[in-house]
Design a protein around this motif. Structure first.
Motif, PDB file in Angstrom:
ATOM      1  N   LYS A   1      10.740   4.480  -1.867  1.00  0.00           N
ATOM      2  CA  LYS A   1      10.243   3.241  -2.469  1.00  0.00           C
ATOM      3  C   LYS A   1      11.342   2.182  -2.540  1.00  0.00           C
ATOM      4  N   GLY A   2      12.543   2.609  -2.908  1.00  0.00           N
ATOM      5  CA  GLY A   2      13.663   1.671  -2.956  1.00  0.00           C
ATOM      6  C   GLY A   2      13.953   1.071  -1.592  1.00  0.00           C
TER       7      GLY A   2
ATOM      8  N   GLY B   1      13.105  17.076  -7.001  1.00  0.00           N
ATOM      9  CA  GLY B   1      13.764  16.582  -5.790  1.00  0.00           C
ATOM     10  C   GLY B   1      12.826  15.768  -4.919  1.00  0.00           C
ATOM     11  N   ILE B   2      11.580  16.226  -4.787  1.00  0.00           N
ATOM     12  CA  ILE B   2      10.589  15.481  -3.995  1.00  0.00           C
ATOM     13  C   ILE B   2      10.278  14.140  -4.647  1.00  0.00           C
ATOM     14  N   ILE B   3      10.166  14.128  -5.963  1.00  0.00           N
ATOM     15  CA  ILE B   3       9.904  12.872  -6.675  1.00  0.00           C
ATOM     16  C   ILE B   3      11.064  11.900  -6.478  1.00  0.00           C
ATOM     17  N   LEU B   4      12.291  12.409  -6.544  1.00  0.00           N
ATOM     18  CA  LEU B   4      13.446  11.539  -6.323  1.00  0.00           C
ATOM     19  C   LEU B   4      13.508  11.055  -4.877  1.00  0.00           C
ATOM     20  N   LEU B   5      13.097  11.887  -3.933  1.00  0.00           N
ATOM     21  CA  LEU B   5      13.031  11.455  -2.536  1.00  0.00           C
ATOM     22  C   LEU B   5      12.008  10.338  -2.368  1.00  0.00           C
ATOM     23  N   LEU B   6      10.844  10.494  -2.987  1.00  0.00           N
ATOM     24  CA  LEU B   6       9.830   9.439  -2.927  1.00  0.00           C
ATOM     25  C   LEU B   6      10.331   8.147  -3.570  1.00  0.00           C
TER      26      LEU B   6
ATOM     27  N   ILE C   1       0.835  -1.206   0.000  1.00  0.00           N
ATOM     28  CA  ILE C   1       0.000   0.000   0.000  1.00  0.00           C
ATOM     29  C   ILE C   1       0.867   1.253   0.000  1.00  0.00           C
ATOM     30  N   LEU C   2       1.944   1.258   0.788  1.00  0.00           N
ATOM     31  CA  LEU C   2       2.851   2.405   0.797  1.00  0.00           C
ATOM     32  C   LEU C   2       3.527   2.598  -0.559  1.00  0.00           C
ATOM     33  N   LEU C   3       3.887   1.509  -1.202  1.00  0.00           N
ATOM     34  CA  LEU C   3       4.478   1.613  -2.539  1.00  0.00           C
ATOM     35  C   LEU C   3       3.491   2.200  -3.546  1.00  0.00           C
ATOM     36  N   ILE C   4       2.254   1.780  -3.470  1.00  0.00           N
ATOM     37  CA  ILE C   4       1.232   2.316  -4.373  1.00  0.00           C
ATOM     38  C   ILE C   4       1.007   3.803  -4.105  1.00  0.00           C
ATOM     39  N   LEU C   5       0.932   4.185  -2.832  1.00  0.00           N
ATOM     40  CA  LEU C   5       0.708   5.589  -2.492  1.00  0.00           C
ATOM     41  C   LEU C   5       1.876   6.474  -2.926  1.00  0.00           C
ATOM     42  N   THR C   6       3.100   6.009  -2.731  1.00  0.00           N
ATOM     43  CA  THR C   6       4.244   6.822  -3.167  1.00  0.00           C
ATOM     44  C   THR C   6       4.316   6.901  -4.691  1.00  0.00           C
ATOM     45  N   THR C   7       3.942   5.836  -5.371  1.00  0.00           N
ATOM     46  CA  THR C   7       3.920   5.870  -6.834  1.00  0.00           C
ATOM     47  C   THR C   7       2.871   6.851  -7.336  1.00  0.00           C
ATOM     48  N   LEU C   8       1.687   6.816  -6.763  1.00  0.00           N
ATOM     49  CA  LEU C   8       0.637   7.745  -7.168  1.00  0.00           C
ATOM     50  C   LEU C   8       1.010   9.191  -6.842  1.00  0.00           C
ATOM     51  N   SER C   9       1.654   9.389  -5.700  1.00  0.00           N
ATOM     52  CA  SER C   9       2.107  10.738  -5.346  1.00  0.00           C
ATOM     53  C   SER C   9       3.151  11.241  -6.325  1.00  0.00           C
ATOM     54  N   SER C  10       4.090  10.384  -6.686  1.00  0.00           N
ATOM     55  CA  SER C  10       5.116  10.768  -7.661  1.00  0.00           C
ATOM     56  C   SER C  10       4.488  11.106  -8.998  1.00  0.00           C
ATOM     57  N   TYR C  11       3.531  10.313  -9.413  1.00  0.00           N
ATOM     58  CA  TYR C  11       2.853  10.557 -10.680  1.00  0.00           C
ATOM     59  C   TYR C  11       2.100  11.885 -10.653  1.00  0.00           C
ATOM     60  N   ALA C  12       1.384  12.140  -9.563  1.00  0.00           N
ATOM     61  CA  ALA C  12       0.624  13.382  -9.454  1.00  0.00           C
ATOM     62  C   ALA C  12       1.549  14.594  -9.460  1.00  0.00           C
ATOM     63  N   LEU C  13       2.666  14.506  -8.787  1.00  0.00           N
ATOM     64  CA  LEU C  13       3.625  15.616  -8.780  1.00  0.00           C
ATOM     65  C   LEU C  13       4.258  15.818 -10.147  1.00  0.00           C
TER      66      LEU C  13
ATOM     67  N   LEU D   1      21.983   7.538  -5.661  1.00  0.00           N
ATOM     68  CA  LEU D   1      21.520   7.619  -7.046  1.00  0.00           C
ATOM     69  C   LEU D   1      20.565   8.794  -7.237  1.00  0.00           C
ATOM     70  N   ALA D   2      19.660   9.002  -6.278  1.00  0.00           N
ATOM     71  CA  ALA D   2      18.713  10.109  -6.379  1.00  0.00           C
ATOM     72  C   ALA D   2      19.429  11.454  -6.345  1.00  0.00           C
ATOM     73  N   VAL D   3      20.389  11.610  -5.449  1.00  0.00           N
ATOM     74  CA  VAL D   3      21.146  12.865  -5.375  1.00  0.00           C
ATOM     75  C   VAL D   3      21.973  13.063  -6.637  1.00  0.00           C
ATOM     76  N   SER D   4      22.532  12.002  -7.174  1.00  0.00           N
ATOM     77  CA  SER D   4      23.308  12.104  -8.414  1.00  0.00           C
ATOM     78  C   SER D   4      22.426  12.549  -9.580  1.00  0.00           C
ATOM     79  N   ILE D   5      21.260  11.959  -9.700  1.00  0.00           N
ATOM     80  CA  ILE D   5      20.345  12.346 -10.774  1.00  0.00           C
ATOM     81  C   ILE D   5      19.907  13.793 -10.601  1.00  0.00           C
ATOM     82  N   TRP D   6      19.570  14.183  -9.367  1.00  0.00           N
ATOM     83  CA  TRP D   6      19.152  15.551  -9.116  1.00  0.00           C
ATOM     84  C   TRP D   6      20.279  16.529  -9.437  1.00  0.00           C
ATOM     85  N   GLY D   7      21.502  16.175  -9.068  1.00  0.00           N
ATOM     86  CA  GLY D   7      22.646  17.031  -9.375  1.00  0.00           C
ATOM     87  C   GLY D   7      22.886  17.175 -10.868  1.00  0.00           C
TER      88      GLY D   7
END
Length: 80
Positions: A41-42, A32-37, A9-21, A70-76
């Motif tokens: 998930k990871g 940055g928030i999407i990469l944090l989410l 359920i948490l994975l689904i909620l974070t995926t939907l939140s990422s999609y909405a953002l 990886l998230a910080v690298s992509i954001w950078g």
């Protein structure tokens, strides 16, 4: 596995939140928030579904560090 239904359920909620953002904005803060989410998930997948309880702490820590690094690298990279 701790509680696979709650993790799912948490994975689904974070995926939907990422999609909405992602649909609303491409602002760097939103990215940055999407990469944090995605990092969250990871971590949920590593803890809940990879069954790493018998391996050394070094392997578990390496996997837990992989997601935020990886998230910080992509954001950078996206900042330049």
């Amino acid at each position: 596995m701790k509680n696979p239904h709650l993790i799912w359920i948490l994975l689904i909620l974070t995926t939907l939140s990422s999609y909405a953002l992602a649909e609303d904005s491409v602002h760097p803060v939103v990215i940055g928030i999407i990469l944090l989410l995605t990092s969250i998930k990871g971590a949920l997948i590593i803890d809940g579904f990879m069954e790493l309880h018998g391996v050394s702490h070094l392997v578990r820590r390496a996997l837990h560090l992989y997601c935020p690094v990886l998230a910080v690298s992509i954001w950078g990279i996206l900042q330049f």
